[in-house]
Design an enzyme around this catalytic site. Structure first.
Site, short mmCIF file in Angstrom:
data_model
loop_
_atom_site.label_atom_id
_atom_site.label_comp_id
_atom_site.label_asym_id
_atom_site.label_seq_id
_atom_site.Cartn_x
_atom_site.Cartn_y
_atom_site.Cartn_z
CG ASP A 94 -65.39 19.94 58.01
OD1 ASP A 94 -64.37 19.50 57.45
OD2 ASP A 94 -65.68 21.16 58.03
NE ARG A 140 -59.57 18.05 57.49
CZ ARG A 140 -60.68 18.72 57.17
NH1 ARG A 140 -61.68 18.79 58.02
NH2 ARG A 140 -60.79 19.28 56.00
#
Ligand code: FDA
Length: 304
Positions: A129, A179
Site C-alpha cells: 500500500d 494499483r
C-alpha cells in the site's frame, strides 16, 4: 471536513476514546470484515462465493517498536497460511509503516521480505500500500527491491500526487504491477493537486497509460465515471478482461462490485481486519460526507 477526518485519523487520544465507545464498533463493521482471522475467513469465503476476488489487509500502521513490527509481519504469515489452507485468494496488502518503516528502512525491508518469501511458496501476491508522500520514495525503493528478487510484488500509485506520471512510466518500464488509486491522505499543494477535479483528471490519464502499457493494473476506485471510462477504453482498444482488474473497498458500493463481476470483470475487494481499525475507519469517513451523516444519525438514534 475531509481534512479534519484525516487529521483525526492520526490522533492517538481520539483513537483511545473511540475504541471505548460500543457504538463505533457496529459502524466499523461496515468497513472492517472481522476483529480476528476466523471471522474474516468466513467473510472471505462469502465474497469468493459471490464471485469476488479479495486482498487481505491486517489492520495496523505507524508502529514504533521492532517487536510490534515483527509481530505484525508474523500475523501476515499466519494469514497466508490460512488462505492457502482454506483455498482462498492468495493476495495480501501491506503497509510499510506497520512493518517498521519509521524505525529503520532496512529492518522494514527484511520484515516484508519474510512475507514475500512465504507468499512465493503458495503463489500468493503481495501488494505494498502507499501511505503519505513522505514515504513514497522509501515505499517505491522497497517494492522495487523485493520485486527484483521475488517477482510477485506490486505497489500503489496515488493520482493526486504531482510526481505520479513519472512514477507510472518508470513502473511500466520495470513491469511492476500498479494499483492506481486517488489517494487518501492530507497532502500539501506543493506535492499534490489542490482540487478533486485535477486528481480525477490525473487518474484518467494514468489509467489510460497503465491499461495500454502496464503490467496487469488494478484500478482501485468507486467512481462510476472513471469505471465507465475504463470500460469504454478497453472495449475500444480490444484490451481483454484478463489484462486488468477493478478493485474496491470492503463495504463500499457492493452493488457496483457485484455488477462488475457479473459483467465478466475481475473485481477485487480490499478486506481489512483486526483490532487496529481506527485510522482506516477515519479515512473512510473522510471520503464521503454521507458516511459522517450515517454516523451522526446512528448516534442520535442510540441516544434517543
Ligand atoms: P471518490 O472519493 O471520488 O468517490 C467516488 C464515489 O465512490 C463517491 O461518490 C461514493 O459514491 C463512493 N465512495 C468513495 N469512498 C467511499 C466511502 N468511503 N464510503 C462510501 N462510499 C464511497 N489510498 C491510498 O492513499 N493508498 C492506498 O494504498 C490505497 N489503497 C486502496 C485500495 C483499494 C482497493 C481502494 C478501493 C482504495 C484504496 N485507497 C488507497 C483509497 C483511495 O485513495 C481513495 O481514498 C478511495 O478509494 C476513495 O476514492 P474513489 O476513487 O472511490 O473516488
Amino acid at each position: 471536513m475531509r481534512a479534519g477526518f484525516v487529521w483525526a485519523s492520526q490522533r492517538e487520544s481520539l483513537e483511545r476514546l473511540s475504541q471505548r465507545l460500543p457504538l463505533t464498533r457496529s459502524l466499523v463493521r461496515r468497513f472492517v470484515a472481522g476483529q480476528d482471522l476466523p471471522s474474516t475467513l468466513i467473510a472471505l469465503e462469502r465474497l469468493r462465493v459471490a464471485g469476488l476476488a479479495t486482498t487481505v489487509d491486517v489492520l495496523g500502521e505507524s508502529v514504533s517498536t521492532e517487536a510490534a513490527a515483527t509481530a505484525a509481519a508474523d500475523r501476515y504469515l499466519r494469514v497466508l497460511d490460512a488462505l492457502a489452507e482454506h483455498g482462498l485468494d492468495g493476495n495480501v496488502s501491506v503497509k510499510l509503516t506497520q512493518m517498521g518503516l519509521d524505525i529503520d528502512a532496512g529492518f522494514c525491508r527484511r520484515n516484508v521480505a519474510r512475507i514475500v518469501e512465504q507468499a512465493a511458496t503458495t503463489g500468493a501476491f503481495v501488494r505494498i500500500d502507499m501511505e503519505d508522500h513522505t514515504r513514497t520514495d522509501a515505499t517505491l525503493d522497497i517494492a522495487r527491491d523485493l520485486h527484483a528478487q521475488h517477482g510477485d510484488v506490486g505497489v500503489v500509485i496515488q493520482s493526486y500526487l504531482r510526481r505520479s506520471a513519472e512514477d507510472v512510466e518508470a513502473l511500466i518500464a520495470e513491469r511492476i504491477r500498479v494499483r492506481l488509486c486517488k489517494g487518501a491522505y492530507n497532502e500539501p499543494a506543493s506535492v499534490a493537486f489542490a482540487t478533486k477535479a485535477q486528481s480525477d483528471e490525473s487518474y484518467l490519464r494514468l489509467m489510460e497509460r497503465l491499461l495500454m502499457a502496464g503490467e496487469y493494473p488494478g484500478l482501485a476506485t468507486h467512481d462510476e465515471r472513471i469505471i465507465g471510462a475504463a470500460r469504454e477504453l478497453v472495449a475500444r482498444e480490444g484490451i481483454g478482461n484478463e489484462r486488468f482488474e477493478f478493485q474496491m473497498l470492503y463495504g463500499v458500493r457492493r452493488d457496483l462490485q457485484e455488477a462488475l463481476a457479473a459483467a465478466g470483470h475481475t473485481m477485487r475487494v480490499y478486506v481489512p481486519f483486526g483490532a487496529e481499525w481506527y485510522p482506516y475507519f477515519m479515512r473512510r469517513l473522510a471520503e464521503r460526507p454521507a458516511n459522517v451523516l450515517f454516523v451522526l444519525k446512528t448516534l442520535a438514534r442510540d441516544r434517543g
